[in-house]
Scaffold this active site. Structure first.
Site, short mmCIF file in Angstrom:
data_model
loop_
_atom_site.label_atom_id
_atom_site.label_comp_id
_atom_site.label_asym_id
_atom_site.label_seq_id
_atom_site.Cartn_x
_atom_site.Cartn_y
_atom_site.Cartn_z
N GLU A 104 0.90 -1.28 -0.11
CA GLU A 104 -0.05 -0.17 0.06
C GLU A 104 0.84 1.10 -0.16
OE1 GLU A 104 -3.65 0.27 0.06
OE2 GLU A 104 -3.35 -1.67 -0.81
N SER A 491 -55.83 -28.57 24.96
CA SER A 491 -55.76 -29.38 26.00
C SER A 491 -54.55 -29.35 26.60
CB SER A 491 -55.82 -30.92 25.44
OG SER A 491 -57.08 -31.22 24.95
#
Length: 817
Positions: A104, A491
């Site tokens: 870079e 139930s």
């Protein structure tokens, strides 16, 4: 003599006007130049005055990840805006730094913020190529742009960037700038900084990277997605070679070291952590609560450490049980056909989108992918399916669940009646055998379920939520059905009614008449409750009524104890939703959330204590200071409270579930004898009743199924002494689940699969019997004591003092229990 006007000769017009045009242009240009310089100077003065201060970079504190941990300290999730873990400068490997500098900013250690040689070189290359081929931003400029400026592309921003770079070099050391850069930079796949990138691509900490991996990371800043090792390993290797070449040129490595690095195999693997997809509903629930409590800034940027009640293995088991269970429910309803039919030209574009989500090595066994039919063999009954850039075979055997499917050897949707697959059919397939060399996979036909499900599991002794799944796919629906969906429990509500009946003096041996009954309803027609199987059994005990989920008897029990009493009793157990004040309550006509009902069952599992469900145990800031903590309650083995001393009318309502409280509470709400007898009754449901699928857990289990009218909702809630879990299955827009949609068929298998895996590491225990519970041998046809050797006699449990005293044929002052 005539006097006339003299001729003055030629007139000098320019002289009369004063100045020549050239001088006017010159003066104007000078004025404009002075004005421009003044304006530029003013602008530069303004620009310099408004530039951000670089001093704050000396105390670099970027947004860092808040981590979420499970009950064993393992990482189970993260909250962040940018996924970053800061690495101290002393832990950054020297060669990693050199790799980034080489790629870079090769003159990084020589320049003072701006690389003038690099600027000239880039300008020449760009001029020759007539396009921007090379940039000239230094690492310092990149830090300035990332940390202090916006990413806009303008000359103003570049000017600011240059000035700030110069100032940074004056105030920060080179190491300080590299420290910020390597922790700040975006390296693709959601990774900010070199540490997270190392975890994401190679499954390592940054100090464990080899030279080959370092060079590959250093090649990413130019174009993180284009050079991603996950998506484009070949491009990543090309960029890696460039970085190594630069490192050799800069003298950081020898040619031999670079050649060795190029030859080093690259293994792409992420650091192992809990799949966020499987824990998404749990994490989202605590995220919302914590964001409300601490704010976005602190939660997403300040690195909180959040310790939760989640058990990672249980959470994974819950998620996979929901996925598998819903697929089974859905497949019983049949194959719905392809989701789309493509023309031949459209296949490549669809497959390219799928390719981005596929591992570079092979398809994952058991995973489900979208595929496209690209070849059909009607004779053999096989089809070739393309998944991304992979291909595999789907045989007739592996689509058997879909029934008779016609295979059409033509492109696009054909005018064919019934179920069919043609060329271009878009379908879901699961991987039976992974591919080798991007071909040769074996697929099975799959289908995305339309029904939904929820699972919630908690520790009955503390209220700690161990696992929670709120639906099939969080990405498509964030609605958390475990906490937010209120559905009729059917139930599954009956145990709450039966528990209230026990505290009203009814015993497991009490006889009820299971025969049709009719109630005036204030409408034209009277209400006639019916049994699920339309069978009426005559005289049955309370135990038999619950074991076989007999509706008529449940209604008669509620009628006997009183609706108002039952409602107050349910509130005591933790039910906070409104309840129907009529006899339909016995059949679960009032809507509840899965967490509500599961918490109520936890009272039975805990020996009579109601606990507050909670999800977070402790929250710390980045420095380790405790911000909140929830201590689990301590429950004694057995309370001295008796049935007579516990009044449902005096019980306080249950507090709502929270993401984290300062203290968890445990309130004794029913007697341990009542809790135990209800557990014992529900063990019969599992052993010989509607919940027999749960027997596969292979240890003592208590639980109850629930199915509503037309099978719109299926439930199973059950527990062992150490863990209680509830499962709901249904459609968001209520409709029948169809064949196999009862609680025992749709919900119980999910519960069982989850529980078998969840309790694998938990010792098997029997439910402990309180001292005040006694057992007697009875005749289940009469509810009276049975003599030794009597046919059909069974052992029954009672709260001491409530057991029958008379044998068959004898009189009893109290009558038949």
């Amino acid at each position: 003599m005539t006097v006339g006007r003299q001729n003055p000769g030629p007139r000098n017009i320019n002289r009369r006007r004063g100045k020549s045009p050239l001088k006017i242009v010159a003066i104007t240009s000078i004025c404009l130049a002075v004005a421009a310089l003044l304006a530029l100077g003013g602008y530069l003065f303004y620009l310099m005055a408004t530039l951000p201060k670089v001093d704050r970079l000396a105390d670099y504190k970027p947004p860092i990840v808040s981590q979420v941990f499970g009950d064993d300290g393992s990482l189970v999730g993260e909250f962040y805006l940018e996924r970053r873990t800061v690495v101290p400068v002393e832990k950054l490997p020297r060669r990693l730094v050199q790799a980034f500098v080489s790629a870079e900013d090769s003159n990084f250690y020589q320049h003072k913020g701006l690389d003038y040689v690099g600027i000239v070189r880039a300008a020449v290359k760009n001029l020759i190529s007539l396009r921007k081929k090379e940039g000239a931003s230094t690492i310092t400029q990149q830090v300035a742009k990332s940390m202090l400026l916006t990413p806009e592309k303008s000359y103003t921003r570049k000017l600011k960037e240059a000035v700030l770079a110069k100032r940074m070099e004056e105030r920060l050391s080179k190491d300080d700038i590299l420290y910020i850069y390597l922790n700040q930079i975006y390296l693709g796949a959601g990774s900010y900084g070199v540490q997270v990138a190392a975890e994401t691509y190679f499954g390592k900490n940054v100090e464990q990277l080899n030279l080959a991996e370092m060079a590959m990371l250093a090649g990413l800043p130019k174009a993180p997605n284009a050079y991603s090792p996950i998506k484009h390993l070949d491009r990543a290797r090309e960029r890696q070679a460039y970085v190594l070449e630069r490192m050799v040129k800069e003298g950081y490595v020898t040619q031999a070291e670079a050649d060795h690095a190029r030859a080093t195999p690259i293994v792409i693997q992420s650091m192992k952590k809990v799949n966020s997809e499987q824990s998404a509903y749990f994490l989202e629930h605590i995220r919302i609560a914590l964001e409300d409590r601490y704010g976005e800034e602190q939660l997403y940027k300040e690195g909180l450490r959040i310790y939760t009640t989640m058990n990672a293995e249980m959470q994974k088991a819950a998620y996979e049980a929901v996925v598998n269970g819903l697929k089974n429910v859905d497949k019983r309803q049949g194959f719905r056909g392809a989701t789309a039919y493509l023309a031949e030209a459209a296949v490549a574009a669809v497959c390219d989108k799928v390719e981005d989500g596929i591992d570079t090595v092979s398809l994952k066994q058991g995973a489900t992918y979208q595929g496209v039919v690209t070849a059909v063999d009607p004779v053999r009954g096989d089809v070739t399916v393309r998944v991304g850039d992979r291909t595999g075979t789907l045989s007739r055997k592996n689509m058997a669940w879909a029934g008779k499917v016609q295979l059409v050897n033509a492109w696009g949707k054909q005018e064919v009646k019934g179920k069919f697959l043609s060329l271009g059919s878009v379908i879901l397939v699961s991987v039976v055998t992974p591919d080798a060399d991007k071909k040769g996979a074996v697929f099975a036909l799959d289908q995305e379920p339309e029904a939904q499900a929820a699972v919630v599991a908690l520790d009955p002794l503390s209220g700690a939520v161990k696992a929670m799944v709120g639906g099939y796919d969080f990405r498509k629906s964030q609605f958390n059905r475990a906490l937010q969906a209120k559905r009729n429990p059917g139930s599954a509500f009956k145990p709450l009614i039966y528990a209230a009946a026990l505290d009203k003096g009814i015993t497991p041996a009490t006889i009820f008449d299971d025969s049709p009954v009719e109630y005036e309803s204030g409408k034209e027609k009277a209400w006639k409750p019916k049994n699920y199987d339309n069978i009426y059994r005559g005289n049955v005990t309370m135990r038999e009524a619950l074991t076989n989920s007999i509706n008529v008897v449940s209604v008669k029990i509620l009628e006997q104890i009183g609706v108002d009493y039952a409602i107050e009793y349910a509130k005591k157990l933790g039910i906070t939703s409104p309840l129907s004040a009529n006899l339909t309550l016995a059949l679960g006509s009032s809507s509840l959330t899965p967490l509500e009902l599961t918490s109520a069952y936890a009272v039975f599992a805990s020996g009579g204590y109601r606990t507050t469900p909670y999800f977070v145990t402790r929250v710390e800031d980045a420095e380790g200071r405790t911000l909140e903590e929830t201590a689990p309650p301590v429950i004694p083995r057995f309370s001295v409270m008796t049935s007579a001393e516990s009044s449902p009318l005096e019980a306080s309502p249950a507090p709502p579930a929270t993401a984290g409280d300062s203290a968890s509470t445990a309130v004794p709400v029913i007697a341990p004898e009542t809790a135990y007898i209800m557990t014992n009754l529900m063990e019969s449901v599992v052993q010989s009743g509607t919940g027999q699928r749960a027997r596969a857990v292979g240890r003592p289990v208590a639980g109850k199924t629930g199915t509503t009218n037309d099978m719109k909702d299926a439930w199973f809630v059950g527990y062992i002494p150490q863990l209680v879990a509830g499962v709901w299955v249904g459609y968001d827009q209520e409709r029948s689940l169809g064949a196999g949609g009862s609680g025992g068929q749709a919900a119980a298998p999910i519960w069982t699969e989850f529980m078998r895996r969840a309790v694998a590491g938990i010792p098997s225990r029997d439910f402990e019997t309180p001292p005040n519970v006694t057992f007697a041998t009875i005749n289940p046809r009469t509810g009276r004591l049975a003599r030794e050797g009597s046919d059909g006699a069974v052992q029954e449990c009672f709260i001491a003092g409530t057991e029958p005293t008379a044998y068959d044929g004898e009189s009893s002052e109290d009558g038949v229990p």
